[in-house]
Scaffold this motif. Sequence first.
Motif, short mmCIF file in Angstrom:
data_model
loop_
_atom_site.label_atom_id
_atom_site.label_comp_id
_atom_site.label_asym_id
_atom_site.label_seq_id
_atom_site.Cartn_x
_atom_site.Cartn_y
_atom_site.Cartn_z
N ILE A 215 0.87 -1.18 0.00
CA ILE A 215 0.00 0.00 0.00
C ILE A 215 0.91 1.23 0.00
O ILE A 215 1.78 1.35 0.86
N PRO A 216 0.71 2.16 -0.94
CA PRO A 216 1.50 3.40 -0.89
C PRO A 216 1.06 4.20 0.34
O PRO A 216 -0.13 4.33 0.59
N ILE B 232 4.60 0.64 0.35
CA ILE B 232 5.63 1.29 -0.46
C ILE B 232 5.73 2.70 0.09
O ILE B 232 4.70 3.39 0.19
N VAL B 233 6.92 3.11 0.44
CA VAL B 233 7.06 4.44 1.02
C VAL B 233 8.30 5.12 0.44
O VAL B 233 9.32 4.47 0.22
N GLU C 281 17.70 9.44 -1.75
CA GLU C 281 16.25 9.26 -1.84
C GLU C 281 15.94 7.83 -2.27
O GLU C 281 16.53 7.33 -3.22
N VAL C 282 15.00 7.21 -1.54
CA VAL C 282 14.67 5.82 -1.82
C VAL C 282 13.16 5.59 -1.83
O VAL C 282 12.38 6.41 -1.33
N LEU C 283 12.80 4.46 -2.44
CA LEU C 283 11.43 3.96 -2.42
C LEU C 283 11.56 2.57 -1.78
O LEU C 283 12.25 1.71 -2.34
N ALA C 284 10.96 2.40 -0.61
CA ALA C 284 11.14 1.15 0.13
C ALA C 284 9.87 0.31 0.09
O ALA C 284 8.76 0.84 0.19
N TYR C 285 10.04 -1.00 -0.07
CA TYR C 285 8.92 -1.94 -0.10
C TYR C 285 9.11 -2.94 1.04
O TYR C 285 10.17 -3.55 1.15
N THR D 106 9.62 -0.45 12.24
CA THR D 106 10.69 -0.95 11.38
C THR D 106 10.07 -1.61 10.16
O THR D 106 9.14 -2.42 10.28
N LEU D 107 10.54 -1.23 8.99
CA LEU D 107 10.05 -1.82 7.75
C LEU D 107 11.06 -2.87 7.28
O LEU D 107 12.21 -2.55 7.01
N ASN D 108 10.62 -4.12 7.26
CA ASN D 108 11.48 -5.21 6.80
C ASN D 108 11.55 -5.18 5.28
O ASN D 108 10.57 -5.49 4.60
N LEU D 109 12.68 -4.79 4.77
CA LEU D 109 12.79 -4.54 3.33
C LEU D 109 12.62 -5.81 2.50
O LEU D 109 13.19 -6.85 2.80
N GLU D 110 11.82 -5.69 1.44
CA GLU D 110 11.71 -6.74 0.43
C GLU D 110 12.32 -6.26 -0.89
O GLU D 110 12.90 -7.03 -1.64
N LYS D 111 12.14 -4.98 -1.16
CA LYS D 111 12.74 -4.35 -2.34
C LYS D 111 13.10 -2.92 -1.97
O LYS D 111 12.50 -2.33 -1.07
N LEU D 112 14.04 -2.37 -2.70
CA LEU D 112 14.44 -0.99 -2.46
C LEU D 112 14.83 -0.36 -3.79
O LEU D 112 15.69 -0.89 -4.50
#
Length: 257
Positions: free
Chosen positions: A83-84, A97-98, A148-152, A163-169
Motif C-alpha cells: 500500500i502506498p 511502499i514508502v 532518496e529511496v522507495l522502500a517496499y 521498522t520496515l522489513n525490506l523486500e525491495k528498495l
Amino acid sequence: ERLVDEQSVLEMDGSLALYTFDNYDYEKREVRITPHTPCPVLAGVRAITPEHAEKGLGMVRFYEPIEFHVVFKTNQAGDLHYIPARISDMKPNTSYIVTGVVSSPPTIIPGGHVFVKISDGTGEVTLAAYEPTGSFRRVVQNLVVGDEVLAYGAVKLKPSGPTLNLEKLAVTRLARVTVKAAPPCDICGRRMKSMGQGKGYRCEKCGIKRPDKEPLVVDLERKVSVGVYEVCVSARRHLAMPLKLKSSLRHYQHGQC
Ligand SMILES: [Zn+2]
C-alpha cells in the motif's frame, strides 16, 4: 528432504527463465521449488502460465514417486500487498511502499543485520535488511544521509520504533559525498599545504602564501547506484514480485498479441 536432482532444476531454470521464477537461489546455491517444511508437497514450479508451470515441473528429475500434480492460480508474486503510504500513516503488520530520504547513517549489528532510517517529513521509519536477505544488504549499507529511496516491505513495531522489513528498495537519487582537498599551486602546479582551517594555503616550493585560496571539493565515488534492488530469492516473501517478472510478463504479453 525432497529427493530432487539439483542439476535438473538448474537446467529447467535456464531453459524456462522467461516464464518461470524463483526456482533456484544462485546466491545461496539452493533449490527453491521444494518446501522446507514437513508437508506432503514435493515441489512447486512458479510460472506465468499454467503451461509453463507444467512444462517446468516435467523437466525436473525426482527420485521419489509423484502421486499427482495440480496447477494453482495464485496472487503470489503480484506485489498486490503493498500500500502506498506516508510514514505517519503506516500501521504495524501491513506492507507498504514508502518514499523517503535517508536521515541517519546505516548501522550494522552483530549477525550482519543492516538498518537505516528514512524520513518523509511526516515521520521516521527504520528500514531493516536482515542477514538472510544476502548481498542486498550491501545496497542498504552503502546509503548515505540525503539519498532518496522507495522502500517496499512490511512494518513491524520494534522496541526501537516502527521498522520496515525490506523486500525491495529503489534508490531514486544519490546524495553527493564530497571531501575537501588542498588545491594545486597556480604557479608550479604542486599540491599546496594548508595554513590552518579557513586560513588558506601556501606552496612549499614557490614559497607563496595564498590566504584567499579555497580548498578543492572532490566528489567521492558512491558504492551504490540508482536502481531497483531486491532481497535474494530464498528471502523473498511469496507475495513479492521478483524484479525479472515485470519484463517476463511484458515479453509474454507482447508475444501473445
Ligand atoms: Zn608553487
